[in-house]
Write a protein that holds these residues in place. Structure first.
Motif, PDB file in Angstrom:
ATOM      1  N   HIS A  22       2.476   1.713  -3.340  1.00  0.00           N
ATOM      2  CA  HIS A  22       1.477   2.169  -4.311  1.00  0.00           C
ATOM      3  C   HIS A  22       1.202   3.665  -4.136  1.00  0.00           C
ATOM      4  O   HIS A  22       1.118   4.400  -5.128  1.00  0.00           O
ATOM      5  CB  HIS A  22       0.184   1.358  -4.152  1.00  0.00           C
ATOM      6  N   ARG A  23       1.063   4.103  -2.887  1.00  0.00           N
ATOM      7  CA  ARG A  23       0.842   5.538  -2.636  1.00  0.00           C
ATOM      8  C   ARG A  23       2.028   6.364  -3.123  1.00  0.00           C
ATOM      9  O   ARG A  23       1.852   7.418  -3.737  1.00  0.00           O
ATOM     10  CB  ARG A  23       0.599   5.796  -1.142  1.00  0.00           C
ATOM     11  N   GLU A  24       3.238   5.898  -2.857  1.00  0.00           N
ATOM     12  CA  GLU A  24       4.439   6.614  -3.294  1.00  0.00           C
ATOM     13  C   GLU A  24       4.519   6.653  -4.816  1.00  0.00           C
ATOM     14  O   GLU A  24       4.887   7.676  -5.397  1.00  0.00           O
ATOM     15  CB  GLU A  24       5.697   5.966  -2.707  1.00  0.00           C
ATOM     16  N   GLU A  43       1.965   6.548  -6.875  1.00  0.00           N
ATOM     17  CA  GLU A  43       0.954   7.506  -7.328  1.00  0.00           C
ATOM     18  C   GLU A  43       1.463   8.943  -7.183  1.00  0.00           C
ATOM     19  O   GLU A  43       1.249   9.768  -8.073  1.00  0.00           O
ATOM     20  CB  GLU A  43      -0.343   7.325  -6.536  1.00  0.00           C
ATOM     21  N   LYS A  44       2.140   9.247  -6.074  1.00  0.00           N
ATOM     22  CA  LYS A  44       2.693  10.593  -5.876  1.00  0.00           C
ATOM     23  C   LYS A  44       3.717  10.911  -6.962  1.00  0.00           C
ATOM     24  O   LYS A  44       3.741  12.018  -7.497  1.00  0.00           O
ATOM     25  CB  LYS A  44       3.361  10.704  -4.502  1.00  0.00           C
ATOM     26  N   ARG A  69       0.829  -1.205   0.000  1.00  0.00           N
ATOM     27  CA  ARG A  69       0.000   0.000   0.000  1.00  0.00           C
ATOM     28  C   ARG A  69       0.865   1.258   0.000  1.00  0.00           C
ATOM     29  O   ARG A  69       0.596   2.206  -0.733  1.00  0.00           O
ATOM     30  CB  ARG A  69      -0.922   0.016   1.220  1.00  0.00           C
ATOM     31  N   LYS A  70       1.899   1.252   0.839  1.00  0.00           N
ATOM     32  CA  LYS A  70       2.791   2.409   0.916  1.00  0.00           C
ATOM     33  C   LYS A  70       3.504   2.626  -0.425  1.00  0.00           C
ATOM     34  O   LYS A  70       3.585   3.762  -0.908  1.00  0.00           O
ATOM     35  CB  LYS A  70       3.811   2.211   2.033  1.00  0.00           C
TER      36      LYS A  70
END
Length: 102
Positions: A74-76, A78-79, A71-72
């Motif tokens: 994936h968030r990174e 996306e950023k 999840r982390k």
């Protein structure tokens, strides 16, 4: 990782296992030490000291870590994608403004 497979014998929480893998010795050693450490931690907190309960607890803990890391990541990602898109748009705008000003 090489393509040739090698067989390793090792212990997890005192139980012997055999693994055939193409990983190098250092990677297998790191994996065994990591799982052994986690199993020993789980054995320490299981009420009856059951290897089965400790194995399930270890698997759940590792799954939790993996999912949270995914999840982390994936968030990174996306950023980074948003930032790359913004930079691309800024570059295009900069080109357009330069053409208009000349």
């Amino acid at each position: 990782m090489t393509s040739e497979k090698k067989t390793y014998n090792f212990l997890i929480a005192g139980v012997p296992y055999k693994l055939k893998t193409s990983h190098d010795d250092a990677t297998v050693e790191e994996l065994v030490e990591f799982v052994n450490s986690r199993m020993n931690q789980a054995l320490g907190v299981t009420k009856n000291g059951s290897y089965q309960n400790a194995a399930v607890l270890t698997a759940m803990n590792l799954a939790e870590e993996l999912i949270l890391l995914k999840r982390k990541a994936h968030r990174e990602l996306e950023k980074l994608e948003e930032k790359a898109l913004q930079l691309s748009m800024d570059l295009e705008n900069s080109k357009s403004n330069k053409v208009l000003n000349n």
